[in-house]
Design an enzyme around this catalytic site. Structure first.
Site, PDB file in Angstrom:
ATOM      1  N   CYS A   1     -52.343 -45.884 -36.430  1.00 22.14           N
ATOM      2  CA  CYS A   1     -52.817 -45.017 -37.333  1.00 22.14           C
ATOM      3  C   CYS A   1     -51.752 -44.054 -37.613  1.00 22.14           C
ATOM      4  O   CYS A   1     -50.986 -43.595 -36.882  1.00 22.14           O
ATOM      5  CB  CYS A   1     -54.028 -44.406 -36.872  1.00 22.14           C
ATOM      6  SG  CYS A   1     -54.668 -43.392 -38.198  1.00 22.14           S
TER       7      CYS A   1
ATOM      8  N   CYS B   1     -15.317 -43.448  -6.732  1.00 21.25           N
ATOM      9  CA  CYS B   1     -16.119 -42.181  -7.493  1.00 21.25           C
ATOM     10  C   CYS B   1     -17.051 -41.889  -6.500  1.00 21.25           C
ATOM     11  O   CYS B   1     -17.886 -40.772  -6.712  1.00 21.25           O
ATOM     12  CB  CYS B   1     -17.084 -42.894  -8.817  1.00 21.25           C
ATOM     13  SG  CYS B   1     -17.989 -43.905  -8.277  1.00 21.25           S
TER      14      CYS B   1
ATOM     15  N   CYS C   1       0.880  -1.100  -0.031  1.00 22.43           N
ATOM     16  CA  CYS C   1      -0.054  -0.030   0.074  1.00 22.43           C
ATOM     17  C   CYS C   1       0.934   1.396  -0.141  1.00 22.43           C
ATOM     18  O   CYS C   1       0.267   2.440   0.029  1.00 22.43           O
ATOM     19  CB  CYS C   1      -0.787   0.299   1.151  1.00 22.43           C
ATOM     20  SG  CYS C   1      -0.255  -0.163   2.761  1.00 22.43           S
TER      21      CYS C   1
ATOM     22  N   HIS D   1       9.623 -11.501   4.215  1.00 23.19           N
ATOM     23  CA  HIS D   1       8.955 -10.350   3.451  1.00 23.19           C
ATOM     24  C   HIS D   1       7.930  -9.914   4.530  1.00 23.19           C
ATOM     25  O   HIS D   1       7.513 -10.415   5.477  1.00 23.19           O
ATOM     26  CB  HIS D   1       8.000 -10.967   2.309  1.00 23.19           C
ATOM     27  CG  HIS D   1       8.978 -11.155   1.122  1.00 23.19           C
ATOM     28  ND1 HIS D   1       8.949 -12.566   0.536  1.00 23.19           N
ATOM     29  CD2 HIS D   1       9.934 -10.511   0.438  1.00 23.19           C
ATOM     30  CE1 HIS D   1       9.918 -12.628  -0.217  1.00 23.19           C
ATOM     31  NE2 HIS D   1      10.508 -11.657  -0.477  1.00 23.19           N
TER      32      HIS D   1
ATOM     33  N   CYS E   1     -22.985 -38.316   7.540  1.00 25.45           N
ATOM     34  CA  CYS E   1     -23.055 -38.946   8.808  1.00 25.45           C
ATOM     35  C   CYS E   1     -21.756 -38.318   9.651  1.00 25.45           C
ATOM     36  O   CYS E   1     -21.701 -38.388  10.816  1.00 25.45           O
ATOM     37  CB  CYS E   1     -22.808 -40.434   8.800  1.00 25.45           C
ATOM     38  SG  CYS E   1     -21.406 -40.876   7.781  1.00 25.45           S
TER      39      CYS E   1
ATOM     40  N   CYS F   1     -49.811 -36.078 -41.199  1.00 25.52           N
ATOM     41  CA  CYS F   1     -49.052 -37.454 -41.570  1.00 25.52           C
ATOM     42  C   CYS F   1     -47.975 -37.715 -40.866  1.00 25.52           C
ATOM     43  O   CYS F   1     -46.858 -37.157 -41.015  1.00 25.52           O
ATOM     44  CB  CYS F   1     -48.873 -37.434 -43.123  1.00 25.52           C
ATOM     45  SG  CYS F   1     -48.165 -38.872 -43.737  1.00 25.52           S
TER      46      CYS F   1
END
Ligand SMILES: [Zn+2]
Ligand SMILES: [Zn+2]
Ligand SMILES: [Zn+2]
Ligand SMILES: [Zn+2]
Ligand SMILES: [Zn+2]
Ligand SMILES: [Zn+2]
Ligand SMILES: [Zn+2]
Length: 538
Positions: A300, A250, A131, A147, A224, A312
């Site tokens: 049909c 998995c 800053c 640092h 659980c 159709c």
């Protein structure tokens, strides 16, 4: 033993006509066919870590590394997170590379002096390089890497990282790889946001499970709270102490002899819309007027949409409502080309194939549900029988039989998605020649058929209301159940062996490894003893 179905005549007529016979040799000829061969497998062990013992288990591992490398807990944790909590890997790297490179790689810095005395008195002022404000030394913090930044900047940075879910937070210096000391992180953050500091602490604890290749949360829902540790092969099925059975690899329900990939695809196919595309293509057509999908109803070819439009079915074109068996008034249909028909037939065939496997899969899933309920009621039946005025007091064989029934029903259920993929084109296109496929499919279905027949038979016996039986009838039932238990168990073992050695092994597909068969079902885990994993506390 001359008449097998003598005792169960009223309730079951078809048994006498079956091919499976226990006459004379009591099924020994069948056993000759089922040669038992040891299946080579990786030795795998599993255990439960309860929520309460998680901290102790983690501490034990930390303690190990701390005492070996003479480092503090924060450093040991960073190192272990980097090596995914695999202590053996830490040791191996330590032996191979030496201490310094080991730490450097993981971003762990060992520093002897962290105090800021060298900077002079507590009234000294430094400039923060983030800053660019001048702050008192007391309001700045120097990490192990050397640092130094102001506390506001550190805190701001930590808060953002923690909110992002990060467990290893690195130094703010862009060129620095060092991991920040978690004690400092907690102290600084808790001044501004105590809840977030707590969350970070939880992150660190959960890291032991979440960054660990050998440990996973039990996927039960609601959770659980337990974690499961598996050493050996990840393709392994376990039953948590909460009763949930799952595949450790998995985290989905235990699905062998289906491989993880097959199971994932199958669940998707059965569940979502995309699995039904074929069905939609085969059974519906969009209305030429309102474009909504219309399902064909009956034979049909003149279909009426809800919007009252007739069309159709063959060409999808709008037409009038008048028709005979072969023609629709005012409509001549030429667009139904050969090519379209071929395509349509392929889709239809694919759908029929899927439905074949899906229907059988569902049938076994339904039976499994019913037999689960049956299994829950069996203890009551046993209690009633035990209280009878009879010499027979041992009914453990019913429980064993019922468990075997559930076990083998599961096996059967999952053989259908397996077969769908192994003999289909989706995953294994051209992996087998058509001749090879035909032979293998035939053998597989033979085995499946035999298993099915015997599972159904076992199911029939387990369902009997044996508390009404006299002693002789009970002994006969026991004989059948014990025998079928053994037969079914052997067929299951054979099934797994055939799938592993003859179906999956030649595919050379490592992803399709399956969990080994065990007659008891997924590895049932025991309540952890309270003393385990506590050595780290001392
Ligand atoms: Zn600053
Ligand atoms: Zn640094
Ligand atoms: Zn659980
Ligand atoms: Zn799996
Ligand atoms: Zn319409
Ligand atoms: Zn009609
Ligand atoms: Zn037409």
């Amino acid at each position: 033993m001359d008449d097998d179905d003598y005792y169960f005549d009223e309730s079951d007529g078809e048994y006498g006509g079956s091919s499976y016979s226990l006459e004379e040799d009591h099924g020994d000829d069948l056993n000759d066919l089922l040669v038992e061969e040891p299946i080579e497998k990786i030795w795998t062990t599993a255990s439960v870590i309860s929520a309460e013992s998680l901290l102790a288990a983690q501490k034990e591992v930390l303690q190990n590394v701390m005492s070996l490398l003479l480092i503090n807990e924060q450093q040991a944790r960073s190192l272990l997170i980097y090596y995914r909590w695999n202590v053996q890997k830490v040791y191996d790297s330590f032996e191979r590379k030496g201490k310094e490179p080991l730490f450097q790689e993981a971003g762990v810095v060992i520093s002897d002096d962290r105090d800021l005395d060298i900077l002079g008195s507590s009234t000294a002022v430094i400039t923060c390089n983030v800053c660019f404000e001048d702050v008192a030394v007391l309001d700045a913090t120097k990490m192990d890497c050397g640092h130094l930044f102001c506390n506001d900047c550190w805190t701001q940075n930590f808060i953002i990282r923690i909110k992002d879910g990060e467990r290893t937070i690195r130094c703010m210096d862009t060129k620095c790889n060092a991991i920040c000391d978690d004690v400092i992180i907690r102290n600084l953050v808790s001044r501004k946001d105590p809840c977030l500091a707590e969350r970070f602490e939880r992150f660190l604890l959960e890291s032991y499970v979440e960054d660990n290749d050998n440990i996973k949360w039990c996927p039960s829902n609601p959770h659980c709270g337990n974690a499961i540790r598996v050493d050996g092969s990840n393709v392994f099925e376990v039953e948590c102490i909460c009763g949930f059975q799952f595949c450790f690899n998995c985290s989905l329900e235990a699905h062998s002899p289906c491989s993880c990939q097959m199971w994932k695809l199958w669940v998707q196919k059965c569940g979502d819309e995309s699995g039904n595309t074929d069905w939609i293509i085969v059974n519906t057509k969009p209305c030429p007027k309102c474009k909504k999908l219309v399902e064909k109803n009956g034979g049909c070819n003149l279909v009426r949409c809800r919007c009252d439009q007739h069309f159709c079915w063959l060409c999808g074109g709008a037409c009038g409502a008048e028709h005979t068996w072969s023609t629709i008034a005012g409509h001549t249909c030429n667009s139904f080309t050969q090519e379209k028909e071929m395509n349509f037939l392929a889709v239809k065939q694919r759908l029929q194939r899927y439905m074949h496997y899906f229907n059988r899969y569902m049938t076994h899933a339904d039976s499994l549900k019913k037999e689960n309920t049956l299994n829950e009621n069996i203890q009551r039946k046993i209690s009633e029988s035990e209280n009878k005025n009879s010499v027979i007091k041992d009914y453990s064989w019913v429980l064993d039989g019922s468990r075997q029934l559930l076990r083998s029903r599961r096996v059967l259920k999952y053989t259908y998605p397996l077969a769908f993929y192994v003999f289909g084109d989706e995953l294994f296109k051209d992996k087998m020649t058509p001749e090879e496929k035909e032979i293998k499919q035939h053998l597989f279905e033979d085995l499946q058929q035999q298993l099915e027949t015997n599972v159904e038979r076992l199911s029939m016996y387990i369902e009997k209301d044996f508390y009404d039986f006299n002693d002789e009838q009970v002994m006969e039932l026991k004989y059948q159940v014990v025998n079928l238990n053994r037969v079914v168990n052997k067929f299951c073992g054979q099934m797994y062996k055939y799938i592993e050695d003859d179906l999956l092994e030649p595919m050379k597909h490592a992803v399709h490894r399956i969990a080994p068969y065990s007659s008891g079902g997924p590895n049932m885990l025991l309540q952890p003893s309270s003393s385990s994993g506590n050595s780290g506390d001392s």
